[in-house]
Design a protein around this motif. Structure first.
Motif, mmCIF file in Angstrom:
data_model
loop_
_atom_site.group_PDB
_atom_site.id
_atom_site.type_symbol
_atom_site.label_atom_id
_atom_site.label_comp_id
_atom_site.label_asym_id
_atom_site.label_seq_id
_atom_site.Cartn_x
_atom_site.Cartn_y
_atom_site.Cartn_z
ATOM 1 N N TYR A 20 7.331 -38.863 42.420
ATOM 2 C CA TYR A 20 6.157 -39.345 41.695
ATOM 3 C C TYR A 20 6.329 -39.149 40.197
ATOM 4 N N LYS A 40 -3.402 -38.904 38.558
ATOM 5 C CA LYS A 40 -3.120 -40.284 38.970
ATOM 6 C C LYS A 40 -1.605 -40.396 38.887
ATOM 7 N N LYS A 42 2.215 -42.340 40.298
ATOM 8 C CA LYS A 42 2.862 -43.541 40.823
ATOM 9 C C LYS A 42 4.050 -43.099 41.666
ATOM 10 N N ASP A 43 4.102 -43.596 42.900
ATOM 11 C CA ASP A 43 5.239 -43.342 43.774
ATOM 12 C C ASP A 43 6.403 -44.178 43.238
ATOM 13 N N ALA A 48 3.408 -47.670 44.523
ATOM 14 C CA ALA A 48 1.974 -47.470 44.775
ATOM 15 C C ALA A 48 1.413 -46.391 43.858
ATOM 16 N N THR A 49 0.173 -46.622 43.391
ATOM 17 C CA THR A 49 -0.512 -45.658 42.546
ATOM 18 C C THR A 49 -1.613 -44.996 43.358
ATOM 19 N N THR A 50 -1.675 -43.657 43.317
ATOM 20 C CA THR A 50 -2.697 -42.923 44.062
ATOM 21 C C THR A 50 -3.203 -41.758 43.222
ATOM 22 N N LYS A 52 -3.845 -37.753 43.402
ATOM 23 C CA LYS A 52 -3.486 -36.534 44.134
ATOM 24 C C LYS A 52 -4.304 -35.389 43.560
#
Length: 187
Positions: A20, A40, A42-43, A48-50, A52
């Protein structure tokens, strides 16, 4: 190991076998409880943005990501083709990993390719980039009362809202994080 309290944009880490990069980090402490960190991220493999959430003091494995200066050559329909500026070696990155970045890439653009060990992950583009307006639409009636804006299409095909004075052929500065107009560029 790196403490989540030290998170700031650009830091790369490994968690549960994934890589990430931190886009934003927010630290919050309530009363006597433990601090929390919401990041926030990004993998770097999937794009994909998530969001954590971590408890303050948690530690994650630092990911040592190498960046290589490259030029974007073209898009062959399935991959983006890039060339190393020093060795002239060409690499391919699947388009699904670069969906957002492709909105701002023109042939010959200078980018940084992120690499983990021997695996090519994605690219890093400048925060602000100058692009040419390919098509400028007329303003929609009713949208011209306060802060009048109109829609334009860039040479990359990306559409965004800009002030009324922008016309076809103009060079504008665009934020690559938000996809918003920043200002007028130089011709």
């Amino acid at each position: 190991m790196i403490s989540v309290n030290d998170f700031k944009p650009g830091i790369t880490f490994q968690l549960d076998g994934n890589l990430y990069v931190v886009l934003t980090a927010q630290h919050s402490k309530q009363g006597r409880g433990q601090a929390n960190v919401k990041a926030k991220v990004k993998d770097l493999r999937s794009g994909a943005t998530t969001i954590k959430s971590f408890t303050g003091g948690d530690k994650v494995q630092k990911a040592h990501i190498e960046t290589i200066a490259m030029n974007y050559l073209y898009n062959d329909g399935t991959s983006a083709i890039l060339m190393d500026e020093v060795t002239y070696e060409q690499v391919e990155i699947p388009l699904k990993r670069l969906e957002w970045e492709l909105n701002f890439l023109v042939e010959g653009a200078k980018v940084k390719v992120r690499k983990f060990e021997n695996e090519i992950l994605d690219i890093e583009i400048p925060l602000n980039i100058e692009l040419e307006v390919a098509e400028a639409f007329d303003a929609v009636k009713g949208n011209t009362t306060t802060n009048p804006q109109k829609k334009v299409t860039l040479t990359t095909g990306f559409e965004l809202e800009v002030p009324m004075f922008i016309k076809q052929g103009d060079i504008i500065i665009v934020s690559t994080e938000e996809g918003k107009y920043i200002g007028k560029g130089k011709k």
